[in-house]
Write an enzyme that holds these catalytic residues in place. Structure first.
Site, PDB file in Angstrom:
ATOM      1  N   ASN A 108      47.496  13.961  18.809  1.00 58.58           N
ATOM      2  CA  ASN A 108      48.977  14.202  19.024  1.00 58.58           C
ATOM      3  C   ASN A 108      49.397  15.084  17.821  1.00 58.58           C
ATOM      4  O   ASN A 108      48.947  14.875  16.699  1.00 58.58           O
ATOM      5  CB  ASN A 108      49.635  12.799  19.206  1.00 58.58           C
ATOM      6  CG  ASN A 108      50.441  12.549  17.710  1.00 58.58           C
ATOM      7  OD1 ASN A 108      51.229  13.030  17.189  1.00 58.58           O
ATOM      8  ND2 ASN A 108      49.364  11.472  16.802  1.00 58.58           N
ATOM      9  N   PHE A 112      57.337  14.007  14.768  1.00 58.69           N
ATOM     10  CA  PHE A 112      58.464  13.061  14.493  1.00 58.69           C
ATOM     11  C   PHE A 112      59.474  13.547  15.253  1.00 58.69           C
ATOM     12  O   PHE A 112      60.670  13.650  14.932  1.00 58.69           O
ATOM     13  CB  PHE A 112      58.789  13.254  12.923  1.00 58.69           C
ATOM     14  CG  PHE A 112      58.128  12.746  11.766  1.00 58.69           C
ATOM     15  CD1 PHE A 112      56.787  11.903  12.303  1.00 58.69           C
ATOM     16  CD2 PHE A 112      58.322  12.741  10.613  1.00 58.69           C
ATOM     17  CE1 PHE A 112      56.003  11.251  11.159  1.00 58.69           C
ATOM     18  CE2 PHE A 112      57.518  12.309   9.575  1.00 58.69           C
ATOM     19  CZ  PHE A 112      56.364  11.469   9.879  1.00 58.69           C
ATOM     20  N   SER A 172      51.623  11.182   8.099  1.00 60.26           N
ATOM     21  CA  SER A 172      51.341  12.315   9.388  1.00 60.26           C
ATOM     22  C   SER A 172      51.004  13.526   9.053  1.00 60.26           C
ATOM     23  O   SER A 172      51.282  14.307   8.204  1.00 60.26           O
ATOM     24  CB  SER A 172      52.859  12.198   9.940  1.00 60.26           C
ATOM     25  OG  SER A 172      52.617  13.111  11.195  1.00 60.26           O
ATOM     26  N   ASN A 174      51.198  16.023  11.044  1.00 62.72           N
ATOM     27  CA  ASN A 174      52.044  16.854  11.933  1.00 62.72           C
ATOM     28  C   ASN A 174      53.252  17.149  11.383  1.00 62.72           C
ATOM     29  O   ASN A 174      54.229  18.134  12.056  1.00 62.72           O
ATOM     30  CB  ASN A 174      52.185  16.265  13.119  1.00 62.72           C
ATOM     31  CG  ASN A 174      51.128  15.689  13.767  1.00 62.72           C
ATOM     32  OD1 ASN A 174      50.007  16.496  13.814  1.00 62.72           O
ATOM     33  ND2 ASN A 174      50.924  14.749  14.415  1.00 62.72           N
ATOM     34  N   THR A 175      53.667  17.012  10.034  1.00 61.67           N
ATOM     35  CA  THR A 175      54.751  17.596   9.490  1.00 61.67           C
ATOM     36  C   THR A 175      54.069  18.361   8.384  1.00 61.67           C
ATOM     37  O   THR A 175      53.676  17.638   7.295  1.00 61.67           O
ATOM     38  CB  THR A 175      55.945  16.609   8.950  1.00 61.67           C
ATOM     39  OG1 THR A 175      56.326  15.805  10.111  1.00 61.67           O
ATOM     40  CG2 THR A 175      57.027  17.257   8.171  1.00 61.67           C
ATOM     41  N   LYS A 214      52.439   3.858   4.475  1.00 63.69           N
ATOM     42  CA  LYS A 214      51.282   4.263   5.421  1.00 63.69           C
ATOM     43  C   LYS A 214      50.648   5.136   4.857  1.00 63.69           C
ATOM     44  O   LYS A 214      51.173   6.457   4.647  1.00 63.69           O
ATOM     45  CB  LYS A 214      51.861   4.221   6.530  1.00 63.69           C
ATOM     46  CG  LYS A 214      50.877   4.474   7.910  1.00 63.69           C
ATOM     47  CD  LYS A 214      51.465   4.321   9.090  1.00 63.69           C
ATOM     48  CE  LYS A 214      50.402   4.243  10.410  1.00 63.69           C
ATOM     49  NZ  LYS A 214      50.774   4.099  11.518  1.00 63.69           N
ATOM     50  N   ASN A 243      46.878   5.988   9.124  1.00 61.13           N
ATOM     51  CA  ASN A 243      47.317   6.908  10.160  1.00 61.13           C
ATOM     52  C   ASN A 243      46.185   7.683  10.987  1.00 61.13           C
ATOM     53  O   ASN A 243      45.025   7.116  10.810  1.00 61.13           O
ATOM     54  CB  ASN A 243      48.286   7.849   9.499  1.00 61.13           C
ATOM     55  CG  ASN A 243      49.395   8.115  10.318  1.00 61.13           C
ATOM     56  OD1 ASN A 243      49.256   8.601  11.592  1.00 61.13           O
ATOM     57  ND2 ASN A 243      50.709   8.504   9.906  1.00 61.13           N
TER      58      ASN A 243
END
Length: 338
Positions: A108, A112, A172, A174-175, A214, A243
């Site tokens: 993925n 967010f 994450s 993805n940021t 996390k 994560n």
């Protein structure tokens, strides 16, 4: 029932199937059609909270807190909603969610995507919230990384009255640049600011809401040791390991192996367990650990407890196994005498 539904869901685009599943859960709860939750009691003390069992739902499934009651009805000991940001945001361009059934994995790069903290709070207010609720907080993509603490502090202040615990998501992939906050000085500064805010909010609300952080599975031993040192120094209430991973070498020549984003499910299990085991050795039980990553069967949940976790969370495993995974994990944990 899930074994009958899954082939239909897997014919749909992954994100479309995700959204459809949430809608179905919401309606099933509304019309009292939810499956019977496993009747297994495993009282667990975590972060000063009393859980009915140590099996939780990881953040990411219900980003906006739209299915809180339905998710509790499945039998989880605690659920974590989010990741939520101060302002609503669309997330990354689609497609951004991919299933890899051959590997029991998911990639993925959602970024967010959520309706913002205010919308989440309205959803919480409209729920019965019959269980331990965690809220996972992050920063907006448009907020410069040097101002990231501002976003976390906004979310912490708004979520405090509604959460049983709050998770700081700095892992994450993805940021942009988010994982840089896991570094020693950056991590220390961020967590100190949040712990100071937590102290003020405790006085204001007359209750203590624990703070967890996390972290990623893509950490070397020196980084793990640094994180363990910082979280003890600032007195965080828990660590969640881990994560998703950015390492896709386990996928070989799979057509989706070059897709950007975080990899979860079975391929992250060993990396996640390595980080968990190392943290346990560094912390000596001083800070609770929540193990997440690669739980596809009951034995996987037990293994994380054996490696030092005080509780565990699932997410990707639910996509492949459905609610049966919850009962299986609880039975194995019960047999393990958690």
């Amino acid at each position: 029932m899930y074994s009958l539904i899954r082939p239909l869901l897997f014919r749909l685009d992954a994100e479309q199937a995700h959204n459809l599943t949430l809608q179905a859960l919401h309606k099933a709860q509304r019309y009292k059609l939810m499956p019977t939750a496993p009747a297994i009691s495993l009282p667990t003390r975590l972060m000063g909270l009393n859980l009915p069992n140590p099996l939780g739902l990881a953040a990411g499934l219900d980003k906006n807190g739209e299915c809180i009651d339905a998710l509790f009805a499945l039998g989880f000991g605690f659920i974590e909603i989010g990741t939520v940001t101060p302002k609503p945001q669309e997330g990354n361009p689609k497609p951004r969610l991919f299933r890899l059934p051959e590997h029991q994995a998911i990639i993925n790069r959602m970024g967010f995507n959520n309706h913002g903290i205010d919308a989440m709070i309205r959803n919480i207010e409209n729920s019965r919230r019959q269980g331990i609720l965690g809220i996972n907080i992050g920063k907006n993509a448009t907020t410069p990384i040097e101002n990231a603490a501002d976003d976390y502090l906004i979310c912490l202040e708004k979520a405090y009255a509604y959460a049983d615990y709050i998770t700081v998501n700095i892992s994450s992939p993805n940021t942009q640049n988010l994982r840089s906050l896991q570094g020693g000085d950056e991590l220390s500064a961020l967590l100190e600011a949040l712990k100071n805010k937590q102290s003020h909010l405790r006085a204001q609300h007359g209750k203590y809401v624990p703070l967890a952080v996390k972290i990623a599975p893509d950490l070397d031993e020196a980084q793990i040791a640094d994180i363990a040192h910082v979280v003890q120094q600032v007195e965080m209430d828990a660590l969640i390991a881990t994560n998703t991973t950015i390492d896709k070498s386990s996928l070989g020549k799979h057509p989706l192996s070059s897709e950007a984003g975080g990899l979860s499910g079975m391929p992250v299990r060993e990396a996640s367990n390595r980080v968990l085991q190392s943290l346990s050795a560094e912390l000596h039980g001083k800070i609770p650990l929540i193990g997440v990553g690669g739980i596809l069967q009951g034995a996987d949940a037990v293994r994380k407890i054996e490696l030092g976790a005080d509780a565990v969370q699932v997410y990707s495993g639910l996509i492949y196994r459905g609610p049966d995974l919850i009962g299986e994990c609880l039975r194995h944990l019960q047999a393990h005498k958690v």
